[in-house]
Motif scaffolding. Structure first.
Motif, PDB file in Angstrom:
ATOM      1  N   SER A   1      55.723 -49.391 -15.217  1.00 27.81           N
ATOM      2  CA  SER A   1      56.975 -49.153 -15.949  1.00 27.81           C
ATOM      3  C   SER A   1      57.236 -50.468 -16.189  1.00 27.81           C
ATOM      4  CB  SER A   1      58.056 -48.572 -15.226  1.00 27.81           C
ATOM      5  OG  SER A   1      59.160 -48.684 -15.844  1.00 27.81           O
ATOM      6  N   GLU A   2      57.759 -51.000 -17.503  1.00 26.83           N
ATOM      7  CA  GLU A   2      58.136 -52.216 -17.923  1.00 26.83           C
ATOM      8  C   GLU A   2      59.651 -52.699 -17.476  1.00 26.83           C
ATOM      9  OE1 GLU A   2      56.163 -54.840 -19.015  1.00 26.83           O
ATOM     10  OE2 GLU A   2      54.257 -53.419 -19.307  1.00 26.83           O
TER      11      GLU A   2
ATOM     12  N   LEU B   1      61.089 -51.184 -14.609  1.00 29.52           N
ATOM     13  CA  LEU B   1      61.320 -50.518 -13.484  1.00 29.52           C
ATOM     14  C   LEU B   1      62.408 -51.386 -12.629  1.00 29.52           C
ATOM     15  CD1 LEU B   1      60.353 -48.989 -11.020  1.00 29.52           C
ATOM     16  CD2 LEU B   1      58.919 -50.841 -10.382  1.00 29.52           C
ATOM     17  N   GLU B   2      62.808 -52.509 -12.623  1.00 28.11           N
ATOM     18  CA  GLU B   2      63.567 -53.173 -11.926  1.00 28.11           C
ATOM     19  C   GLU B   2      65.064 -52.705 -12.367  1.00 28.11           C
ATOM     20  OE1 GLU B   2      62.835 -57.404 -10.439  1.00 28.11           O
ATOM     21  OE2 GLU B   2      61.449 -57.115 -12.130  1.00 28.11           O
ATOM     22  N   ASP B   3      65.309 -52.454 -13.814  1.00 24.10           N
ATOM     23  CA  ASP B   3      66.539 -52.019 -14.232  1.00 24.10           C
ATOM     24  C   ASP B   3      66.795 -50.598 -14.071  1.00 24.10           C
ATOM     25  OD1 ASP B   3      66.889 -54.640 -15.383  1.00 24.10           O
ATOM     26  OD2 ASP B   3      66.038 -54.126 -17.329  1.00 24.10           O
ATOM     27  N   ASP B   4      65.600 -49.776 -14.136  1.00 26.94           N
ATOM     28  CA  ASP B   4      65.701 -48.404 -13.733  1.00 26.94           C
ATOM     29  C   ASP B   4      66.288 -48.218 -12.267  1.00 26.94           C
ATOM     30  OD1 ASP B   4      64.976 -47.846 -16.131  1.00 26.94           O
ATOM     31  OD2 ASP B   4      62.848 -47.474 -15.876  1.00 26.94           O
ATOM     32  N   LEU B   5      65.731 -48.811 -11.249  1.00 28.54           N
ATOM     33  CA  LEU B   5      65.936 -48.811 -10.072  1.00 28.54           C
ATOM     34  C   LEU B   5      67.421 -49.252  -9.642  1.00 28.54           C
ATOM     35  CD1 LEU B   5      63.007 -50.558  -8.304  1.00 28.54           C
ATOM     36  CD2 LEU B   5      63.408 -48.082  -8.398  1.00 28.54           C
ATOM     37  N   GLU B   6      67.973 -50.302 -10.259  1.00 32.88           N
ATOM     38  CA  GLU B   6      69.427 -50.478 -10.155  1.00 32.88           C
ATOM     39  C   GLU B   6      70.143 -49.408 -10.650  1.00 32.88           C
ATOM     40  OE1 GLU B   6      72.509 -52.788  -8.667  1.00 32.88           O
ATOM     41  OE2 GLU B   6      70.300 -53.104  -8.444  1.00 32.88           O
ATOM     42  N   GLN B   7      70.078 -48.854 -11.908  1.00 30.90           N
ATOM     43  CA  GLN B   7      70.809 -47.773 -12.392  1.00 30.90           C
ATOM     44  C   GLN B   7      70.535 -46.655 -11.606  1.00 30.90           C
ATOM     45  OE1 GLN B   7      69.710 -46.602 -16.439  1.00 30.90           O
ATOM     46  NE2 GLN B   7      70.877 -44.556 -16.171  1.00 30.90           N
ATOM     47  N   LEU B   8      69.511 -46.262 -10.979  1.00 27.59           N
ATOM     48  CA  LEU B   8      69.426 -45.014  -9.818  1.00 27.59           C
ATOM     49  C   LEU B   8      70.284 -45.501  -8.577  1.00 27.59           C
ATOM     50  CD1 LEU B   8      65.563 -44.442 -10.176  1.00 27.59           C
ATOM     51  CD2 LEU B   8      67.496 -42.879 -11.195  1.00 27.59           C
ATOM     52  N   TYR B   9      70.233 -46.667  -8.404  1.00 23.16           N
ATOM     53  CA  TYR B   9      71.053 -46.798  -7.148  1.00 23.16           C
ATOM     54  C   TYR B   9      72.494 -46.794  -7.305  1.00 23.16           C
ATOM     55  CZ  TYR B   9      73.176 -49.764  -3.172  1.00 23.16           C
ATOM     56  OH  TYR B   9      74.179 -50.126  -2.403  1.00 23.16           O
ATOM     57  N   GLN B  10      72.955 -47.512  -8.294  1.00 18.55           N
ATOM     58  CA  GLN B  10      74.332 -47.252  -8.651  1.00 18.55           C
ATOM     59  C   GLN B  10      74.836 -45.892  -8.824  1.00 18.55           C
ATOM     60  OE1 GLN B  10      76.414 -49.707  -8.826  1.00 18.55           O
ATOM     61  NE2 GLN B  10      74.778 -51.291  -8.431  1.00 18.55           N
ATOM     62  N   GLU B  11      73.767 -44.828  -9.367  1.00 15.54           N
ATOM     63  CA  GLU B  11      74.299 -43.379  -9.536  1.00 15.54           C
ATOM     64  C   GLU B  11      74.217 -42.808  -7.956  1.00 15.54           C
ATOM     65  OE1 GLU B  11      71.123 -41.600 -11.660  1.00 15.54           O
ATOM     66  OE2 GLU B  11      71.746 -42.818 -13.600  1.00 15.54           O
TER      67      GLU B  11
ATOM     68  N   ALA C   1      50.593 -40.045  -8.080  1.00 13.22           N
ATOM     69  CA  ALA C   1      50.741 -40.070  -9.220  1.00 13.22           C
ATOM     70  C   ALA C   1      51.283 -41.738  -9.405  1.00 13.22           C
ATOM     71  CB  ALA C   1      51.714 -39.019  -9.939  1.00 13.22           C
ATOM     72  N   ASN C   2      52.173 -42.071  -8.623  1.00 11.08           N
ATOM     73  CA  ASN C   2      52.573 -43.287  -8.271  1.00 11.08           C
ATOM     74  C   ASN C   2      52.860 -43.446  -6.652  1.00 11.08           C
ATOM     75  OD1 ASN C   2      55.311 -42.619  -7.509  1.00 11.08           O
ATOM     76  ND2 ASN C   2      55.918 -42.946  -9.827  1.00 11.08           N
ATOM     77  N   PRO C   3      52.906 -44.424  -6.177  1.00 17.76           N
ATOM     78  CA  PRO C   3      53.192 -44.590  -4.615  1.00 17.76           C
ATOM     79  C   PRO C   3      54.249 -43.677  -4.002  1.00 17.76           C
ATOM     80  CG  PRO C   3      52.774 -46.590  -5.553  1.00 17.76           C
ATOM     81  CD  PRO C   3      52.878 -45.875  -6.669  1.00 17.76           C
ATOM     82  N   ALA C   4      55.156 -43.445  -4.960  1.00 17.56           N
ATOM     83  CA  ALA C   4      56.472 -42.725  -4.446  1.00 17.56           C
ATOM     84  C   ALA C   4      56.196 -41.097  -4.486  1.00 17.56           C
ATOM     85  CB  ALA C   4      57.705 -42.979  -4.929  1.00 17.56           C
TER      86      ALA C   4
END
Length: 794
Positions: free
Chosen positions: A220-221, A223-233, A399-402
Motif C-alpha cells: 500500500s502506498e 499505509l501510514e496515512d491509512d493507519l493514522e486515520q484508523l487510529y483516530q477513528e 494475505a498480509n502479515p496482519a
C-alpha cells in the motif's frame, strides 16, 4: 556454494536453458528468460526451499526449546545456508523480464523473491547480524530478576504473575524496574548496531530503510496515512476507557500515585508492558455487585491441564468443519515449560516447518483463561498453515502479515463470548440469550442437552450436563463482560500502533540514538497516556524489554488484526447469528467455517484487498465492526465519564517526576532513595572519623616528639661546648640540627613545617573526596557507593 540444493538447481536451470535455447533458435540472452523458464525456475525453488527452510526451522526450534551454545551455533549455520539460498534465487529472479509474462501468479511469485531481506548483506556483516539477533533474543529469554535474599524470577510465569496479581505499587515497581534493568540496559548498545545493519540490508534490497521494507509487506502506498486515520477513528473508545480506568486507579491508589487528569503510571495496569489491562478488572469493574465468574478458578476446579486446553481449541476449529492437526503436532509441540531444567524461550508462537506435514506451537502454558484464549489464537495460526500448505512456499503466508493475527483475534472473540463459555462448561450460572443464536442450531436448542452437544461428556467424565436457557444477560452483566474484553483489546490499540511507529522513526533517523528512551516514552505518553513510574535515562532502553523489539519482529500486524476483526460480522452472519455482535459464537457453524476456509487457502497468492473482499465484500480496512462490537460499552463509558466530570486525555501533562518523587531525599545535591542516602551518610561519616583519627594520631606524635627532642637538642650542644672549650676555644659554635624532607634545619623550624604539612594533607584529602564525588556526579549521576548494586551481595 556448499549447499545440497545447489547442484540439482543448477542442473535444472542448465537443462531449462538448453531446452529454451533450442526452442527459441538460440536467441539472445534477453529473450532467453521467458515464462516457461520462469515456471521451471519457481518449481525448483519450491523443491529446494522446502528442504532449506525446514532445516532452518528445525535448528531454530531446537535452540529456542533448549538454549545451549551448540544449538545456537547450529541455528546460525542453518540461517547462513538459508540466506545463501535466498540470495541465490533472489539474484536469479531479477533477471526475468516479467513485463511480458501473462500468468499473474508467476509475476507475483517472482516479485516476492526479489526481497532477500538480510541475505543481501556481505557475508561478514550477515554473520555479525545473525549473531547480534541471536544475542538480543537470548538475552531477553534468559533474563531474570533476583530478590536481595531469595530466588531469581523469570518473566514467565513469575514476574508476569506479580504484575497481574499484586496491588502493592512498591512490589509492582520492583518487578517493572527489575525487568527493564535485566533486559533493556543490556541491549542498549547492541540495538544501535542492529539499526545500522538493518538499514544496510534494506538499502541493498532497494528500500530507504528497514521501516520501508517492513511496510512494503502491506502493498500500500498510503499505509501510514491509512493507519493514522484508523487510529483516530478508534481513539474515542480508548480515551473514554483510559479516563474511566484512571479514575478507578485513583480511588484505589490515591492522589499521591494517580493524578486524575494526568497520565497513568505504567506499572499499575496489570501487565509488564501495560499493553493489556484485563488483570486489573477487579479494580475497574463497572458493576461490582454482579462480578463475572472466575473462569480460571473453574478450570482448575475441573482439573484442566495444558493438553486439554489445546484440545479445546482444536475442537473449536473442527466444529467449523476445518482441518484437524496431524499427530506430529501433539508429539512435537512444546505445550508446557520443560521440567528437566532446560533454558527455553517461553514467548508463545506457532511454527510452520515448510514441509506440509510439521506444525508446532511453543508455549509455557499455565492453566488460566488468558492462556486458554492465547492458545485459541495460536491455533488460528496453525489452521492458516494447514489451509495453505499446498501452495508454493513463497505464498505460504497470510494475505498480509496482519491476516494471520486477525484469524486468531476473530476466533478468540467468539470463544470468549458468554454463549461459548457456558456451552463449554466454563460458566456455571451466567445467562445466555435464549432469543439469539445460530439459526442452524435453533432446532436443537429446544432441549437443554442440545445447548451443549456432546461436550459435557468430555468435560465431566462421560456424564452429560445442561444449563437451563434463561433470559438474556442483564445490561449490567453485558457492560461488565464488554469491559473485560475492552481491557484486553481496546487497551492494546495504541500500544500496538506505537511499537512500529517508534522503530520506523529510529530506522529513518527521526529518532537519534542519544534519545531512544526519551522518544519511546514521548510516544507512550502521546498515544497511551502513560508515564514511567520512576525517572528514566538514556542508560535505560525500555523498548528492549519487549520481546518483539529484542527479537526484531514487526508489530504492526497486531494493530491491524484488531481492525481486521470485520470478518467477524461476516462469519456471524454466515452462522445465522441474530443480535448484538458481542454475543456471537460461530462454534459448530459449518457455513462460517467454509467461508473462513476459502479465505485461508489463498495464503498470500492474492493481494490482500481481494482476500478481504472475498470474506467481507469490502476492499478497505474498517473500524466499523470493532466500534459496533463495543458500542454498548462506549455508550456507558461516555455517560459515566460525563457524570464524574472526567477530562478525556492528559492535556498539558508530561512525564516529569519532581512532584511525585515524594520519597526521595537530598544528599550532596543528589536525589536518592532514603536507604541509599543513609548508606552514603554512613560512608562519609566513617571516612571523616578515619581521617580525624589519623590527624589526631599524627598531631599527638608530632607534639610528643617535639616536647621530647627539643630539650635534648638544646642541652646537648651546651655540654659538648663546655667539654671542648679547654681544647679549642677558637672553634665556631655548633647549632642543634634536625631534618625535614632531607634538609637539615633548626628543630623548631622542622616541627613548624611538619604542622603545616599535616594541614596541607588534610586539605588535600578533603579536596580529593569532593573531587571524586563531583566526577561521579558528572558521569554516572550517582557515586557507586550510593547505588543499590554497591550494597547488594548478589
Amino acid at each position: 556454494m556448499d549447499l545440497p540444493w545447489t547442484f540439482p538447481t543448477c542442473s535444472l536451470l542448465l537443462w531449462a536453458a538448453l531446452a529454451m535455447a533450442q526452442y527459441q533458435g538460440h536467441q539472445s540472452l534477453g529473450r532467453f528468460y521467458n515464462e516457461t523458464v520462469a515456471k521451471a525456475f519457481l518449481q525448483f525453488y519450491d523443491q529446494t526451499a522446502q528442504i532449506v527452510w525446514s532445516q532452518f526451522m528445525e535448528a531454530t526450534w531446537n535452540y529456542v526449546t533448549n538454549i545451549t551454545k551448540k544449538n545456537r551455533e547450529e541455528m546460525l549455520h542453518k540461517d547462513s545456508e538459508r540466506s545463501k539460498h535466498m540470495l541465490y534465487f533472489g539474484t536469479q529472479a531479477r533477471l526475468f523480464k516479467t513485463s511480458r509474462f501473462q500468468d499473474p501468479d508467476v509475476k507475483r511469485l517472482l516479485s516476492k523473491l526479489l526481497n532477500v531481506d538480510k541475505a543481501a548483506l556481505p557475508q561478514d556483516e550477515l554473520q555479525e547480524y545473525n549473531q547480534l539477533l541471536a544475542y538480543m533474543e537470548t538475552t531477553y529469554s534468559m533474563a531474570q530478576v533476583c530478590l536481595n535474599e531469595g530466588p531469581c524470577m523469570p518473566l514467565e510465569p513469575d514476574l508476569q504473575e506479580v504484575m497481574a496479581t499484586s496491588r502493592d505499587q512498591k512490589e509492582l515497581l520492583w518487578a517493572w524496574q527489575g525487568w527493564r534493568d535485566a533486559v533493556g540496559r543490556q541491549l542498549r548498545i547492541t540495538f544501535e548496531r542492529y539499526v545500522q545493519l538493518s538499514n544496510k540490508a534494506a538499502n541493498l534490497n532497494g528500500y530507504k530503510d528497514m521501516g520501508a521494507l517492513w511496510r512494503s509487506k502491506y502493498e500500500s502506498e498510503t499505509l501510514e496515512d491509512d493507519l493514522e486515520q484508523l487510529y483516530q477513528e478508534l481513539q474515542p473508545l480508548y480515551l473514554n476507557l483510559h479516563a474511566y480506568v484512571r479514575r478507578a486507579l485513583h480511588r484505589h491508589y490515591g492522589p499521591k500515585i494517580i493524578d486524575p487528569r494526568g497520565p497513568i503510571p505504567a506499572h499499575l495496569l496489570g501487565n509488564m508492558w501495560a499493553q493489556s489491562w484485563v488483570n486489573i478488572l477487579d479494580l475497574v469493574l463497572p458493576f461490582p455487585k454482579k462480578p463475572p465468574e472466575d473462569i480460571t478458578k473453574i478450570m482448575k476446579s475441573q482439573h484442566w491441564k495444558p493438553s486439554k486446553m489445546f484440545e479445546e481449541a482444536e475442537k473449536f476449529f473442527t466444529s467449523l468443519g476445518m482441518l484437524s492437526t496431524p499427530p506430529s503436532f501433539w508429539k512435537n509441540s512444546m505445550m508446557e515449560r520443560p521440567a528437566d531444567g532446560r533454558e527455553v524461550e517461553c514467548h508463545a508462537s506457532a511454527w510452520d516447518f515448510y514441509n506440509g506435514r510439521d506444525f508446532r506451537i511453543k508455549k509455557c502454558t499455565e492453566v488460566t483463561v488468558e492462556d486458554l484464549l492465547s492458545i485459541f489464537h495460536q491455533m488460528g495460526h496453525i489452521q492458516y498453515f494447514l489451509q495453505y500448505r499446498n501452495l508454493s512456499v513463497i505464498f505460504r503466508a497470510g494475505a498480509n502479515p496482519a491476516f494471520e493475527e486477525a484469524v486468531g483475534s476473530v476466533i478468540t472473540l467468539s470463544a470468549s463470548s458468554h454463549k461459548h463459555l457456558l456451552n463449554r462448561g466454563l460458566l456455571s450460572h451466567q445467562h445466555q440469550d435464549s432469543g439469539d443464536g445460530n439459526q442452524e442450531d435453533r432446532s436443537r436448542a429446544t432441549k437443554p442437552e442440545a445447548a451443549a452437544p456432546a461436550l459435557w461428556a468430555s468435560l465431566k467424565g462421560g456424564r452429560a450436563r445442561s444449563h437451563p436457557l434463561t433470559a438474556p444477560p442483564s445490561p449490567e452483566e453485558e457492560v461488565n463482560f464488554l469491559m473485560s474484553v475492552a481491557l484486553e483489546k481496546i487497551a492494546f490499540i495504541p500500544f500496538s500502533y506505537l511499537m512500529d511507529l517508534f522503530r520506523w522513526k529510529v530506522f529513518d533517523g527521526t529518532i537519534q540514538k542519544n534519545v531512544y528512551n526519551q522518544e519511546w516514552w514521548n510516544l507512550r505518553l502521546k498515544y497511551q497516556g502513560l508515564c514511567p513510574p520512576i525517572p528514566r535515562t538514556e542508560e535505560d532502553f525500555d523498548p528492549g524489554a519487549k520481546f518483539h523489539i529484542s527479537a526484531s519482529v514487526p508489530y504492526l500486524r497486531y494493530f491491524l488484526s484488531l481492525v481486521l476483526s470485520s470478518p467477524l460480522e461476516s462469519l456471524c452472519k454466515a452462522s445465522g447469528h441474530i443480535g448484538p455482535l458481542h454475543r456471537c459464537d460461530i462454534y459448530n457453524s459449518k457455513k462460517a467455517g467454509k467461508l473462513l476456509e476459502d479465505v485461508l487457502k489463498l495464503g498470500s497468492s492474492k493481494p490482500w484487498p481481494e482476500v478481504l473482499q472475498k470474506i467481507t465484500g469490502q476492499t478497505q480496512m474498517s473500524t466499523k465492526a470493532l466500534m459496533t462490537y463495543f458500542k454498548p460499552l462506549l455508550n456507558w463509558l461516555v455517560t459515566e465519564n460525563v457524570r464524574q466530570g472526567e477530562i478525556l486525555g492528559w492535556p498539558d501533562f508530561s512525564c516529569t517526576f519532581e512532584e511525585k518523587d515524594t520519597e526521595k531525599v537530598a544528599f550532596l545535591n543528589l536525589e536518592l532513595d532514603p536507604d541509599q542516602a543513609k548508606y552514603g551518610q554512613w560512608v562519609l561519616l566513617a571516612l571523616s572519623f578515619i581521617m580525624f583519627l589519623a590527624a589526631l594520631l599524627l598531631a599527638y606524635r608530632l607534639y610528643f616528639l617535639e616536647k621530647k627532642s627539643l630539650p635534648q637538642a638544646t642541652n646537648a650542644p651546651a655540654t659538648e661546648a663546655q667539654a671542648s672549650g679547654s681544647r679549642d676555644t677558637s672553634a665556631p659554635e655548633t647549632q642543634p640540627k634536625a631534618y625535614f624532607l632531607g634538609i637539615a634545619m633548626d628543630p623548631r623550624l622542622v616541627a613548624k613545617r611538619q604542622w603545616i604539612l599535616l594541614s596541607l594533607c588534610l586539605i588535600l584529602m578533603l579536596c580529593s573526596i569532593s573531587l571524586t564525588i563531583r566526577v561521579f556526579m558528572q558521569h554516572y549521576k550517582k557515586p557507586p557507593w550510593m547505588r543499590a548494586e554497591w550494597w547488594s551481595w548478589d
